[in-house]
Design a protein around this motif. Structure first.
Motif, PDB file in Angstrom:
ATOM      1  N   LEU A   1       0.814  -1.213   0.000  1.00 61.48           N
ATOM      2  CA  LEU A   1       0.000   0.000   0.000  1.00 61.48           C
ATOM      3  C   LEU A   1       0.846   1.261   0.000  1.00 61.48           C
ATOM      4  N   ASN A   2       1.824   1.338   0.911  1.00 67.26           N
ATOM      5  CA  ASN A   2       2.640   2.552   0.973  1.00 67.26           C
ATOM      6  C   ASN A   2       3.831   2.343   1.892  1.00 67.26           C
ATOM      7  N   ARG A   3       5.001   2.257   1.322  1.00 63.00           N
ATOM      8  CA  ARG A   3       6.200   1.991   2.115  1.00 63.00           C
ATOM      9  C   ARG A   3       6.577   3.181   2.994  1.00 63.00           C
ATOM     10  N   SER A   4       6.444   4.368   2.476  1.00 65.78           N
ATOM     11  CA  SER A   4       6.840   5.543   3.259  1.00 65.78           C
ATOM     12  C   SER A   4       6.007   5.665   4.525  1.00 65.78           C
ATOM     13  N   ALA A   5       4.706   5.400   4.437  1.00 63.24           N
ATOM     14  CA  ALA A   5       3.850   5.444   5.619  1.00 63.24           C
ATOM     15  C   ALA A   5       4.184   4.294   6.564  1.00 63.24           C
ATOM     16  N   PHE A   6       4.571   3.154   6.004  1.00 63.32           N
ATOM     17  CA  PHE A   6       5.012   2.016   6.817  1.00 63.32           C
ATOM     18  C   PHE A   6       6.165   2.440   7.726  1.00 63.32           C
ATOM     19  N   PHE A   7       7.154   3.127   7.171  1.00 65.42           N
ATOM     20  CA  PHE A   7       8.292   3.556   7.973  1.00 65.42           C
ATOM     21  C   PHE A   7       7.942   4.719   8.889  1.00 65.42           C
ATOM     22  N   ALA A   8       7.085   5.615   8.420  1.00 63.03           N
ATOM     23  CA  ALA A   8       6.675   6.730   9.274  1.00 63.03           C
ATOM     24  C   ALA A   8       6.020   6.201  10.546  1.00 63.03           C
ATOM     25  N   GLU A   9       5.179   5.205  10.396  1.00 65.77           N
ATOM     26  CA  GLU A   9       4.513   4.633  11.576  1.00 65.77           C
ATOM     27  C   GLU A   9       5.525   4.004  12.523  1.00 65.77           C
ATOM     28  N   ARG A  10       6.505   3.295  11.979  1.00 64.60           N
ATOM     29  CA  ARG A  10       7.488   2.647  12.831  1.00 64.60           C
ATOM     30  C   ARG A  10       8.406   3.657  13.515  1.00 64.60           C
ATOM     31  N   LEU A  11       8.706   4.728  12.839  1.00 60.28           N
ATOM     32  CA  LEU A  11       9.477   5.785  13.499  1.00 60.28           C
ATOM     33  C   LEU A  11       8.681   6.383  14.651  1.00 60.28           C
ATOM     34  N   TYR A  12       7.419   6.615  14.418  1.00 68.12           N
ATOM     35  CA  TYR A  12       6.566   7.175  15.474  1.00 68.12           C
ATOM     36  C   TYR A  12       6.513   6.223  16.677  1.00 68.12           C
ATOM     37  N   CYS A  13       6.309   4.936  16.403  1.00 70.01           N
ATOM     38  CA  CYS A  13       6.227   3.959  17.487  1.00 70.01           C
ATOM     39  C   CYS A  13       7.543   3.845  18.249  1.00 70.01           C
ATOM     40  N   SER A  14       8.666   4.099  17.574  1.00 63.83           N
ATOM     41  CA  SER A  14       9.965   3.997  18.247  1.00 63.83           C
ATOM     42  C   SER A  14      10.183   5.122  19.249  1.00 63.83           C
ATOM     43  N   MET A  15       9.415   6.216  19.122  1.00 63.44           N
ATOM     44  CA  MET A  15       9.635   7.374  19.986  1.00 63.44           C
ATOM     45  C   MET A  15       8.455   7.730  20.875  1.00 63.44           C
ATOM     46  N   LYS A  16       7.284   7.193  20.606  1.00 59.98           N
ATOM     47  CA  LYS A  16       6.117   7.593  21.398  1.00 59.98           C
ATOM     48  C   LYS A  16       6.199   6.988  22.794  1.00 59.98           C
ATOM     49  N   GLY A  17       5.563   7.634  23.732  1.00 63.67           N
ATOM     50  CA  GLY A  17       5.524   7.123  25.089  1.00 63.67           C
ATOM     51  C   GLY A  17       6.861   7.278  25.798  1.00 63.67           C
ATOM     52  N   ALA A  18       6.997   6.562  26.915  1.00 58.95           N
ATOM     53  CA  ALA A  18       8.221   6.652  27.718  1.00 58.95           C
ATOM     54  C   ALA A  18       9.346   5.877  27.051  1.00 58.95           C
ATOM     55  N   GLY A  19      10.520   6.480  27.014  1.00 55.99           N
ATOM     56  CA  GLY A  19      11.671   5.805  26.425  1.00 55.99           C
ATOM     57  C   GLY A  19      11.688   5.878  24.916  1.00 55.99           C
ATOM     58  N   THR A  20      12.826   5.501  24.349  1.00 52.46           N
ATOM     59  CA  THR A  20      13.007   5.530  22.895  1.00 52.46           C
ATOM     60  C   THR A  20      13.620   4.221  22.433  1.00 52.46           C
ATOM     61  N   ASP A  21      13.058   3.645  21.402  1.00 54.74           N
ATOM     62  CA  ASP A  21      13.622   2.444  20.785  1.00 54.74           C
ATOM     63  C   ASP A  21      14.704   2.912  19.814  1.00 54.74           C
ATOM     64  N   ASP A  22      15.911   3.149  20.351  1.00 55.39           N
ATOM     65  CA  ASP A  22      16.967   3.781  19.556  1.00 55.39           C
ATOM     66  C   ASP A  22      17.436   2.912  18.402  1.00 55.39           C
ATOM     67  N   SER A  23      17.460   1.595  18.583  1.00 56.15           N
ATOM     68  CA  SER A  23      17.919   0.731  17.492  1.00 56.15           C
ATOM     69  C   SER A  23      17.014   0.840  16.274  1.00 56.15           C
ATOM     70  N   THR A  24      15.708   0.887  16.502  1.00 59.84           N
ATOM     71  CA  THR A  24      14.771   1.051  15.387  1.00 59.84           C
ATOM     72  C   THR A  24      14.924   2.433  14.760  1.00 59.84           C
ATOM     73  N   LEU A  25      15.051   3.436  15.597  1.00 58.22           N
ATOM     74  CA  LEU A  25      15.218   4.801  15.101  1.00 58.22           C
ATOM     75  C   LEU A  25      16.468   4.908  14.237  1.00 58.22           C
TER      76      LEU A  25
END
Length: 459
Positions: free
Chosen positions: A386-410
């Protein structure tokens, strides 16, 4: 046309969602019979190339030094991006019909094309299943092709850059800003040349010197930037499976999104660098229908014909309905066969046909029929269609939302998309979450690590 449960609670509506159906290329209902930490970067050649010219511990060859290697620019042949067989199609993810979609040319054409990445910890974002963020309608700029935020530097001089890095690390203290300035403005291919020039000029390994001067997230980011792209994917897969536990999201993000050519290069690199068979490692670390899906993926045999067969899309939609929603129980092998073999444009057409036929989107049906890692893997394939750019945008958002940061994904997503489609990812991110990617990175990171990420992403 309505979609029960979408958008999920807490997410604002977006223009163009739910879709009107007018964008579909399918005939209206009635014209079809609807049934209702980095490992040692070993000195081995990559892939085997006795004359690679990069011997010594800690070395890995520059793109172009072995057959089929990523070439300068490292980008696929989409409109607006320099061609280069070494790195693939824009990953994009989505959730529903009407989701923003790059032009079909973005997935291939004469140069076979497809993605990178991974997730530490082996857990999918909390949105899965059934809670994906809604996606905006297709922005006009998405039709102009894709591009990265990093381009090859003009008037590039590898020896001059090697000297700058040497001075930045020599003596007491480290000039991190000088390192940031050089690394963030050179392409991956140029970084490989800097690494080679450094060893020629000083008889030392640049990677070892950088490791001795840096630490933590900054070290991880710098070392990722100096890895050849295919090596980075192979390393990410190995790192996801070694030791106790398995980081399934890494396996999903890489194997479910790459082109045939990329997957085959990753398999060769995995064997030559780590002396291991990727398929065997997958079989020993996964099981059941998830194992079968990943084994299918690592064959690198997906149809990459960019022409959509609408009758096949209708037949596949019927087949998937009868294997899932239309029967008691689920025929998992049918879903595996369709999603592992059809091209991404063909899968998008199948999703449209399925929605018209069953009056619900295929992603929701998979959420009801599957669970766990196999559900996440099947969804990732459809989201990329459907859309690769949105796929990555969502994963970037999930890596930073809430407490802490998933730095490896970022780190992984920023580095691997920096020369492919990070410009489009930024645009979609802003549209999906009403904030810029740079703003979110600045709020979740600090120090030189933040400076380098922002230099790569661009303000």
């Amino acid at each position: 046309m309505s979609y029960p449960g979408y958008p999920p609670a807490g997410y604002p509506p977006f223009p163009g969602y739910p879709p009107t159906g007018q964008e579909s290329s399918f005939p209206p209902p009635g014209q079809y019979p609807y049934p209702s930490g980095f490992p040692p970067m070993g000195g081995g050649a990559y892939p085997p190339a006795p004359s690679s010219g990069y011997p010594g511990p800690g070395g890995y060859p520059a793109p172009g030094s072995y057959p089929g290697a990523p070439q300068p620019g490292g980008a696929p042949a989409y409109p607006g991006v320099p061609p280069g067989p070494g790195f693939g199609a824009p990953p994009g993810g989505a959730g529903f019909p009407g989701y923003p979609q790059p032009p079909a040319q973005a997935y291939g054409g004469p140069a076979q094309v497809p993605l990178p990445g991974g997730y530490p910890g082996g857990q999918m974002p909390s949105q899965y299943p059934g809670g994906q963020a809604p996606y905006p309608s297709q922005p006009a700029m998405m039709t102009q092709g894709t591009q990265g935020t990093i381009r090859p530097a003009a008037n590039f001089d590898a020896m001059r850059d090697a000297e700058i890095l040497r001075k930045a690390m020599k003596g007491f203290g480290t000039d991190e800003q000088a390192i940031v300035d050089v690394v963030s403005s050179r392409s991956n291919d140029q970084r490989q040349k800097i690494k080679a020039a450094f060893k020629t000029m000083y008889g030392k390994d640049l990677i070892k010197d950088l490791k001795s001067e840096l630490s933590g997230n900054m070290e991880e980011l710098i070392l990722a930037l100096f890895m050849p792209l295919t090596y980075y994917d192979a390393w990410s897969l190995r790192n996801a499976m070694k030791g106790a536990g398995t980081q399934e999201r890494v396996l999903i993000e890489i194997l479910c999104t790459r082109t045939n050519q990329e997957i085959r290069e990753i398999v060769r690199c995995y064997q030559s660098e780590f002396g291991r068979d990727l398929e065997k490692d997958i079989r020993s670390d996964t099981s059941g229908h998830f194992e079968r899906l990943l084994v299918s993926m690592c064959q690198g045999n997906r149809d990459e014909n960019q022409t959509v067969n609408h009758q096949l899309a209708q037949d596949d939609a019927q087949r998937l309905y009868q294997a899932g929603e239309g029967k008691l129980g689920t025929d998992e092998s049918c879903f595996n066969m369709v999603l592992a073999t059809r091209s991404f444009p063909q899968l998008k057409a199948t999703m449209e046909a399925y929605h018209r036929m069953a009056n619900r989107d295929l992603l929701s049906s998979i959420g009801r029929e599957f669970s766990g890692n196999v559900e996440n893997g099947l969804k990732a394939i459809l989201q990329c269609a459907l859309n690769r750019s949105a796929f990555f945008a969502e994963r970037l958002y999930c890596s930073m939302k809430g407490a802490g940061t998933d730095d490896s994904t970022l780190v992984r997503i920023v580095v691997t998309r920096s020369e492919i489609d990070l410009v489009q990812i930024k645009q979609v991110f802003n549209q999906m979450y009403q904030k810029t990617l740079s703003t979110m990175i600045a709020g979740d990171t600090s120090g030189d690590y933040r400076k380098l990420l922002l230099a790569i992403v661009g303000q």
